[in-house]
Design a protein around this motif. Structure first.
Motif, PDB file in Angstrom:
ATOM      1  N   MET A   1       0.851  -1.171   0.000  1.00  0.00           N
ATOM      2  CA  MET A   1       0.000   0.000   0.000  1.00  0.00           C
ATOM      3  C   MET A   1       0.898   1.235   0.000  1.00  0.00           C
ATOM      4  SD  MET A   1      -2.598   1.275   2.917  1.00  0.00           S
ATOM      5  CE  MET A   1      -4.261   1.355   2.424  1.00  0.00           C
ATOM      6  N   LEU A   2       0.591   2.157  -0.850  1.00  0.00           N
ATOM      7  CA  LEU A   2       1.355   3.392  -0.967  1.00  0.00           C
ATOM      8  C   LEU A   2       0.785   4.441  -0.015  1.00  0.00           C
ATOM      9  CD1 LEU A   2       3.494   5.093  -2.470  1.00  0.00           C
ATOM     10  CD2 LEU A   2       1.724   5.663  -4.119  1.00  0.00           C
ATOM     11  N   ALA A   3       1.636   4.960   0.852  1.00  0.00           N
ATOM     12  CA  ALA A   3       1.202   6.002   1.779  1.00  0.00           C
ATOM     13  C   ALA A   3       1.421   7.361   1.140  1.00  0.00           C
ATOM     14  CB  ALA A   3       1.977   5.909   3.080  1.00  0.00           C
ATOM     15  N   MET A   4       0.464   8.245   1.356  1.00  0.00           N
ATOM     16  CA  MET A   4       0.567   9.584   0.802  1.00  0.00           C
ATOM     17  C   MET A   4       0.211  10.578   1.889  1.00  0.00           C
ATOM     18  SD  MET A   4      -1.144  10.961  -2.674  1.00  0.00           S
ATOM     19  CE  MET A   4      -2.702  11.662  -2.208  1.00  0.00           C
ATOM     20  N   LYS A   5       1.068  11.551   2.100  1.00  0.00           N
ATOM     21  CA  LYS A   5       0.799  12.574   3.110  1.00  0.00           C
ATOM     22  C   LYS A   5       0.221  13.799   2.429  1.00  0.00           C
ATOM     23  CE  LYS A   5       4.174  11.138   6.470  1.00  0.00           C
ATOM     24  NZ  LYS A   5       5.106  11.570   7.489  1.00  0.00           N
ATOM     25  N   VAL A   6      -0.822  14.310   3.023  1.00  0.00           N
ATOM     26  CA  VAL A   6      -1.465  15.517   2.513  1.00  0.00           C
ATOM     27  C   VAL A   6      -1.444  16.545   3.636  1.00  0.00           C
ATOM     28  CG1 VAL A   6      -3.589  16.483   1.557  1.00  0.00           C
ATOM     29  CG2 VAL A   6      -2.963  14.124   1.045  1.00  0.00           C
ATOM     30  N   PRO A   7      -0.780  17.665   3.409  1.00  0.00           N
ATOM     31  CA  PRO A   7      -0.713  18.667   4.479  1.00  0.00           C
ATOM     32  C   PRO A   7      -2.057  19.385   4.663  1.00  0.00           C
ATOM     33  CG  PRO A   7       0.377  19.498   2.518  1.00  0.00           C
ATOM     34  CD  PRO A   7      -0.042  18.077   2.221  1.00  0.00           C
ATOM     35  N   VAL A   8      -2.709  19.075   5.769  1.00  0.00           N
ATOM     36  CA  VAL A   8      -3.985  19.711   6.104  1.00  0.00           C
ATOM     37  C   VAL A   8      -3.886  20.148   7.560  1.00  0.00           C
ATOM     38  CG1 VAL A   8      -6.479  19.411   6.298  1.00  0.00           C
ATOM     39  CG2 VAL A   8      -5.234  18.208   4.505  1.00  0.00           C
ATOM     40  N   SER A   9      -4.153  21.404   7.792  1.00  0.00           N
ATOM     41  CA  SER A   9      -4.059  21.913   9.159  1.00  0.00           C
ATOM     42  C   SER A   9      -5.324  21.603   9.952  1.00  0.00           C
ATOM     43  CB  SER A   9      -3.832  23.425   9.153  1.00  0.00           C
ATOM     44  OG  SER A   9      -5.012  24.093   8.756  1.00  0.00           O
ATOM     45  N   ALA A  10      -5.196  21.654  11.259  1.00  0.00           N
ATOM     46  CA  ALA A  10      -6.363  21.467  12.128  1.00  0.00           C
ATOM     47  C   ALA A  10      -7.423  22.520  11.824  1.00  0.00           C
ATOM     48  CB  ALA A  10      -5.940  21.526  13.588  1.00  0.00           C
ATOM     49  N   ASP A  11      -6.993  23.746  11.554  1.00  0.00           N
ATOM     50  CA  ASP A  11      -7.954  24.814  11.226  1.00  0.00           C
ATOM     51  C   ASP A  11      -8.715  24.502   9.943  1.00  0.00           C
ATOM     52  OD1 ASP A  11      -7.353  26.309  13.477  1.00  0.00           O
ATOM     53  OD2 ASP A  11      -5.870  27.569  12.459  1.00  0.00           O
ATOM     54  N   ASP A  12      -8.032  23.903   8.957  1.00  0.00           N
ATOM     55  CA  ASP A  12      -8.707  23.515   7.714  1.00  0.00           C
ATOM     56  C   ASP A  12      -9.776  22.458   7.981  1.00  0.00           C
ATOM     57  OD1 ASP A  12      -7.141  25.240   6.199  1.00  0.00           O
ATOM     58  OD2 ASP A  12      -5.716  23.667   5.607  1.00  0.00           O
ATOM     59  N   ILE A  13      -9.429  21.488   8.823  1.00  0.00           N
ATOM     60  CA  ILE A  13     -10.384  20.425   9.152  1.00  0.00           C
ATOM     61  C   ILE A  13     -11.572  20.997   9.916  1.00  0.00           C
ATOM     62  CG2 ILE A  13     -10.709  18.300  10.487  1.00  0.00           C
ATOM     63  CD1 ILE A  13      -7.726  17.686   9.848  1.00  0.00           C
TER      64      ILE A  13
END
Length: 65
Positions: A1-13
């Motif tokens: 399985m290929l892992a992919m990191k997506v930068p998302v801030s807590a404020d965005d969530i």
């Protein structure tokens, strides 16, 4: 399985969750609780077993209203 990191801030969530319709937000929060809390999942399983076994009380049974 290929892992992919997506930068998302807590404020965005938080902003995205606030924009959800109430029904969708409630479902999201329940799913979040379920995947992060084994105790929560256990309580759901126990409640379902109680319901199937007839171990339930009505609002009137508990509160007399």
């Amino acid at each position: 399985m290929l892992a992919m990191k997506v930068p998302v801030s807590a404020d965005d969530i938080i902003g995205a969750v606030k924009k959800m319709k109430k029904k969708d937000r409630d479902a999201f929060i329940e799913d979040l609780l379920a995947i992060t809390s084994p105790e929560y999942l256990k309580s759901i399983k126990e409640a379902r077993a109680d319901y199937k076994a007839g171990r339930i009380k009505t609002h009137k049974d508990i509160f007399g209203e």
